[in-house]
Design an enzyme around this catalytic site. Sequence first.
Site, mmCIF file in Angstrom:
data_model
loop_
_atom_site.group_PDB
_atom_site.id
_atom_site.type_symbol
_atom_site.label_atom_id
_atom_site.label_comp_id
_atom_site.label_asym_id
_atom_site.label_seq_id
_atom_site.Cartn_x
_atom_site.Cartn_y
_atom_site.Cartn_z
ATOM 1 C CG HIS A 29 -5.039 12.626 -11.852
ATOM 2 N ND1 HIS A 29 -5.738 12.760 -13.031
ATOM 3 C CD2 HIS A 29 -4.918 11.287 -11.658
ATOM 4 C CE1 HIS A 29 -6.026 11.566 -13.526
ATOM 5 N NE2 HIS A 29 -5.530 10.669 -12.715
ATOM 6 C CG ASP B 294 -1.913 1.109 1.275
ATOM 7 O OD1 ASP B 294 -1.683 2.135 0.611
ATOM 8 O OD2 ASP B 294 -2.929 0.960 1.973
ATOM 9 C CE LYS C 237 0.557 5.949 -18.197
ATOM 10 N NZ LYS C 237 -0.861 5.840 -17.790
#
Length: 373
Positions: free
Chosen positions: A278, A260, A274
């Site tokens: 966001h 995690d 990648k």
Amino acid sequence: MAFFAEYSSQELLQAQLQLWHQSLGFFKSVALSIALDLRIADAIHSLGGAATVPQILAEAGINPCKLRDLRRVMRVLTVSGIFSVQQPSTATASSDCKHGAEIYKLTAASRLLVRDTISTMGQQPPFLSVQLMLETCRGCPASRGIHAWFHQDQQQPGLTPFALANNGQTIWERAEHDDAACPFNDAMASDTAFLMPIVLKECGEVFHGLTSLVDVAGGFGGAAATIAAAFPDLKCTVLDLPQVVAKAPSGTNVQYVAGDMFENIPPANAVFLKWIMHDWGDDECVKILKNCKQAIPPRDAGGKIIIIDMVVGSGPSDIKLVETQVLYDLLIMNFNGVERDEQDWKKIFFEAGFKDYKIIPILGVRSIIELYP
């Protein structure tokens, strides 16, 4: 990518921009619908025709906790010309600029949204025809969720606009339980297959000199496998949740580690993120980055973070590109994600303890960011 060999990287990125811009055009209607619903034009009109976001929030009776999200809606509405925006002067600009100090003004278009706008003949106000045309938009789940979001009296941890419109279910839960209706993993794998050859062709030097790399939340390893194939001496590891790693393909040139990213990240020369950051708010991003910092060596020993994400407003001054970025921001707002400009990124980088960064805006709507401890 052999199928696309006849096109240059920039032609492919421009083609992707065109498709994304068209697909996200729906969120122009969502933003306009929100403006009508919250009576933003009326609020600005009542405040003399010019107002900051905090003033709009107070006048419209919206909870101050929605400041950042309303600012994101206003960004869409100004890029599309519904309102105009005036930035604070250099003399008064400060950190407050990122918290609503921009001054928003009515344009001819937004003046038509003011409810007391009637003709000298006593006809109905012009906004009613716009409201009718927006009814189809208002009824869709994404729009319903965002509308409900702005009418909440307080911020509830973990609740998202998507969940408000989907009986409390998160996008991740829906993708896990109904991948036919929400093929999230397939979409991410598709994006990786498209983008990574371009990354390696146009900016492969960001991987030069590395001996090990961990791809955080790298799914089934598409990005890591592409990097490993281009750099055979680079040891690539994918970190993802146990249920993802359990389904990972065998016999690949990458190693898979169950874990995690909010708990621990395996040590490596570099950490690769990648299209991950966001998805998360600032506090979560700072936590992820602090874990990344613990996983890598100092900068003079080659340690760095490689991020692929949007940097809103970076790169060439292309209105279609910027509009696509801010429209995507409304899409990601549904899941409590954020598309950040450089100042937003800088804030979380420095809060996480990093010293320097470099933005390389060569991937269309996205950029590569090299982040150094």
